[in-house]
Design an enzyme around this catalytic site. Sequence first.
Site, PDB file in Angstrom:
ATOM      1  CG  ASN A  98      -3.260   3.529   0.971  1.00 55.52           C
ATOM      2  OD1 ASN A  98      -3.876   3.573   2.025  1.00 55.52           O
ATOM      3  ND2 ASN A  98      -3.217   2.461   0.216  1.00 55.52           N
ATOM      4  CD  GLU A 103      -3.362   3.396  -6.133  1.00 57.54           C
ATOM      5  OE1 GLU A 103      -3.625   4.597  -6.044  1.00 57.54           O
ATOM      6  OE2 GLU A 103      -2.804   2.761  -5.205  1.00 57.54           O
ATOM      7  CG  HIS A 144      -2.405  -0.793  -3.823  1.00 63.88           C
ATOM      8  ND1 HIS A 144      -2.887   0.461  -3.548  1.00 63.88           N
ATOM      9  CD2 HIS A 144      -2.557  -1.510  -2.678  1.00 63.88           C
ATOM     10  CE1 HIS A 144      -3.314   0.504  -2.298  1.00 63.88           C
ATOM     11  NE2 HIS A 144      -3.126  -0.684  -1.751  1.00 63.88           N
ATOM     12  CB  SER A 196      -0.865   0.036   1.267  1.00 64.51           C
ATOM     13  OG  SER A 196      -1.595  -1.139   1.411  1.00 64.51           O
TER      14      SER A 196
END
Length: 282
Positions: free
Chosen positions: A190, A152, A140, A119
């Site tokens: 994130n 991602e 991700h 992350s």
Amino acid sequence: MNEIQTLAVVGAGTMGLGIAQLGVQHGLPTILFDLSTTALEKAQAAIAAGLGKLVEKNKLTADAREAALARLTLTTELADVRADCIIEAVVERLDVKHKLFQELAAINQPSTILASNTSSLPITQLAAPVPVPERVVGLHFFNPAPLMALVEVISGVATAPAVADAVEALARRLGKTPVRAADAPGFIVNRVARHYYVESLKAVEENVAPFEVVDELLEASGFKMGPFRLMDLIGVDTNFSVTSAMFASFHQDGKFRPSRIQQQKVDAGHHGRKTGRGFYTY
Ligand SMILES: NC(=O)c1ccc[n+]([C@@H]2O[C@H](COP(=O)([O-])OP(=O)(O)OC[C@H]3O[C@@H](n4cnc5c(N)ncnc54)[C@H](O)[C@@H]3O)[C@@H](O)[C@H]2O)c1
């Protein structure tokens, strides 16, 4: 680069089991590895249940569910982990991921793609000590992996463009919507979402409101899950590790300072739904 035909997932926790479910559901023979047999047993049951729900909703036939389950191989032997693409979803620690990728590189072809579900850890740093760093890439997924559409795709400095293209194609095959993100701390989601957790924890720490009230208000204002309910779903320990990694990557920028309340939950083993207790009890 050839299309990815076989998949392996390392780490059968919250994310790994969901990613493995996606693999078998979409026709890829998938190896799922974990150090813990208990984690593998739980993962197998969760994947069977997840595919069962799709049958109930008429999104999958009962035969397709059986075929998907037959594509899943569970193992605690790292030597079994050989595939065209290996996605790691182990604890958010650079040292652990480095060791794992080096071990996987030693038993796989140089063409095997090593993807990380990290992350927050920089893909460039993750790739640096790995033999053939061109094949290391970020992929991700979001929690719960079988349901969330976004993935991602992150290239580090060394990542070969063909490798990023291959995992983007894999994400599409798994029914996802891939988005390219630069290799910056926390990538896109994130980085933005971190404040949802950090600021809410700060409000509770400063006695602005109890955590249940913060959840209720944010849910009433349109968020699907309040920050504390969401941290329990993510894993309080995982969420804390991600904040800590981002705090370090942004050179101790106070905006990302990890919370004492969260540290205490981690120390107490109250890691959220997966341990039966986090901010709430399950
Ligand atoms: N939880 C989330 O919402 C979420 C979302 C996106 C990405 N991620 C990322 O995914 C990764 C995994 O997170 P998680 O929440 O699934 O963790 P988790 O704690 O639920 O599961 C981790 C699993 O990895 C296993 N493990 C640990 N070290 C290992 C090793 N060396 N070899 C093999 N297995 C090992 C553990 O036994 C455990 O089963 C982390 O990098 C995290 O940042 C998590």
